[in-house]
Write a protein that holds these residues in place. Structure first.
Motif, PDB file in Angstrom:
ATOM      1  N   SER A  35       0.835  -1.213   0.000  1.00 22.44           N
ATOM      2  CA  SER A  35       0.000   0.000   0.000  1.00 22.44           C
ATOM      3  C   SER A  35       0.858   1.247   0.000  1.00 22.44           C
ATOM      4  CB  SER A  35      -0.899   0.033   1.249  1.00 22.44           C
ATOM      5  OG  SER A  35      -1.904  -0.922   1.142  1.00 22.44           O
ATOM      6  N   TYR A  36       1.907   1.223   0.794  1.00 21.57           N
ATOM      7  CA  TYR A  36       2.803   2.378   0.895  1.00 21.57           C
ATOM      8  C   TYR A  36       3.362   2.741  -0.483  1.00 21.57           C
ATOM      9  CZ  TYR A  36       7.004   5.062   1.985  1.00 21.57           C
ATOM     10  OH  TYR A  36       7.974   6.016   2.008  1.00 21.57           O
ATOM     11  N   PHE A  37       3.637   1.721  -1.307  1.00 22.61           N
ATOM     12  CA  PHE A  37       4.166   1.968  -2.659  1.00 22.61           C
ATOM     13  C   PHE A  37       3.053   2.168  -3.697  1.00 22.61           C
ATOM     14  CE2 PHE A  37       8.068   0.563  -0.729  1.00 22.61           C
ATOM     15  CZ  PHE A  37       9.055   1.228  -1.443  1.00 22.61           C
ATOM     16  N   GLY A  38       1.814   2.229  -3.246  1.00 22.59           N
ATOM     17  CA  GLY A  38       0.704   2.548  -4.146  1.00 22.59           C
ATOM     18  C   GLY A  38       0.184   1.383  -4.962  1.00 22.59           C
ATOM     19  N   MET A  39       0.481   0.157  -4.522  1.00 20.34           N
ATOM     20  CA  MET A  39       0.043  -1.009  -5.288  1.00 20.34           C
ATOM     21  C   MET A  39      -1.365  -1.435  -4.877  1.00 20.34           C
ATOM     22  SD  MET A  39       2.603  -1.364  -7.166  1.00 20.34           S
ATOM     23  CE  MET A  39       3.919  -0.161  -7.077  1.00 20.34           C
ATOM     24  N   ASN A  40      -2.066  -2.025  -5.839  1.00 18.31           N
ATOM     25  CA  ASN A  40      -3.443  -2.451  -5.629  1.00 18.31           C
ATOM     26  C   ASN A  40      -3.480  -3.980  -5.554  1.00 18.31           C
ATOM     27  OD1 ASN A  40      -6.224  -2.405  -5.536  1.00 18.31           O
ATOM     28  ND2 ASN A  40      -6.438  -2.346  -7.755  1.00 18.31           N
ATOM     29  N   ILE A  41      -3.713  -4.527  -4.362  1.00 17.76           N
ATOM     30  CA  ILE A  41      -3.651  -5.980  -4.162  1.00 17.76           C
ATOM     31  C   ILE A  41      -4.938  -6.624  -4.660  1.00 17.76           C
ATOM     32  CG2 ILE A  41      -3.493  -7.797  -2.411  1.00 17.76           C
ATOM     33  CD1 ILE A  41      -1.934  -5.483  -0.775  1.00 17.76           C
ATOM     34  N   VAL A  42      -4.791  -7.680  -5.454  1.00 21.02           N
ATOM     35  CA  VAL A  42      -5.990  -8.329  -5.989  1.00 21.02           C
ATOM     36  C   VAL A  42      -6.208  -9.733  -5.422  1.00 21.02           C
ATOM     37  CG1 VAL A  42      -6.195  -7.025  -8.129  1.00 21.02           C
ATOM     38  CG2 VAL A  42      -4.686  -8.992  -8.085  1.00 21.02           C
ATOM     39  N   LEU A  95       3.534   4.606   7.092  1.00 18.81           N
ATOM     40  CA  LEU A  95       2.152   4.735   6.635  1.00 18.81           C
ATOM     41  C   LEU A  95       1.477   5.986   7.173  1.00 18.81           C
ATOM     42  CD1 LEU A  95       0.916   1.039   6.827  1.00 18.81           C
ATOM     43  CD2 LEU A  95       1.322   2.384   4.778  1.00 18.81           C
ATOM     44  N   ARG A  96       1.939   6.471   8.331  1.00 20.58           N
ATOM     45  CA  ARG A  96       1.247   7.598   8.956  1.00 20.58           C
ATOM     46  C   ARG A  96       1.178   8.802   8.008  1.00 20.58           C
ATOM     47  NH1 ARG A  96       3.561   7.777  14.145  1.00 20.58           N
ATOM     48  NH2 ARG A  96       2.110   6.092  14.627  1.00 20.58           N
ATOM     49  N   GLY A  97       2.316   9.173   7.429  1.00 24.45           N
ATOM     50  CA  GLY A  97       2.340  10.309   6.508  1.00 24.45           C
ATOM     51  C   GLY A  97       1.496  10.048   5.279  1.00 24.45           C
ATOM     52  N   LYS A  98       1.561   8.818   4.814  1.00 22.04           N
ATOM     53  CA  LYS A  98       0.826   8.433   3.611  1.00 22.04           C
ATOM     54  C   LYS A  98      -0.688   8.481   3.867  1.00 22.04           C
ATOM     55  CE  LYS A  98       1.973   6.425  -0.435  1.00 22.04           C
ATOM     56  NZ  LYS A  98       2.949   6.833  -1.392  1.00 22.04           N
TER      57      LYS A  98
END
Length: 197
Positions: A35-42, A95-98
């Motif tokens: 998630s931190y790297f912006g990926m979408n888990i399927v 993750l907090r900043g994100k």
């Protein structure tokens, strides 16, 4: 125990395989870093062998083609993931900043959270289905609550339709199905956690 990872590509979907000794919150840590790297888990599956080695296979989409455009970020991803799993990098700090940036842009609770447990379908696992508002880090937050209750995620099937996430988890605790009491506790805690979006 050493950890090995392999990042592959299968058409539009990338696949991450992580092999390591079993440890608490492993699945939530991996999904949190993705998630931190912006990926979408399927899709995600967790296997273990009798020696206590865990194989987590996670399929995800890189919809912004972040890794294609920034190949050096793949190395950073592997470094961050290794650090988070080994406990030398603090995932919550990352993750907090994100979360702060992303939550600011999101519409609030358009989809109420509903959770349903099914115990007749699988001999070995309790199956939990969650319908909720899709949000940044959703899988990480769900997996963290499940891990807090000492449960293992054997399989996770992730579907997103617009703003709705429909996630199915096959769960065990100490190799067995969940008790009705434990299911109630998990349901309560998840509804509380997800209502904070």
């Amino acid at each position: 125990r050493p950890m090995a990872m392999h990042l592959g590509k299968n058409g539009a979907v990338r696949e991450l395989l992580v092999m390591t000794g079993d440890r608490p919150f492993l699945f939530s840590k991996i999904t949190g870093v993705l998630s931190y790297f912006g990926m979408n888990i399927v899709r995600a599956q967790a296997f273990s062998n009798r020696h206590g080695t865990i194989f987590d296979l996670i399929a995800f989409e890189d919809s912004d083609q972040y890794f294609d455009k920034n190949p050096s970020e793949i190395d950073r991803f592997e470094r961050v993931l290794t650090g988070v799993i080994n406990g030398t990098v603090e995932l919550n700090e990352l993750l907090r900043g994100k979360f702060a940036n992303v939550l600011f842009q999101q519409k609030k609770g358009m989809v109420p959270t509903t959770i349903h447990f099914e115990n007749d379908f699988s001999k070995r696992c309790s199956i939990m289905e969650i319908l909720t508002q899709d949000a940044f880090g959703l899988l990480y937050r769900i997996a963290s609550v499940i891990s807090l209750h000492g449960c293992n995620i054997e399989v996770a099937l992730i579907t997103t339709e617009g703003h709705r996430a429909i996630d199915v988890f096959y769960l065990t605790r100490e190799g067995n199905k969940l008790s009705p009491d434990l299911e109630d506790q998990i349901q309560r805690d998840l509804v509380a956690e997800l209502s904070q979006q």
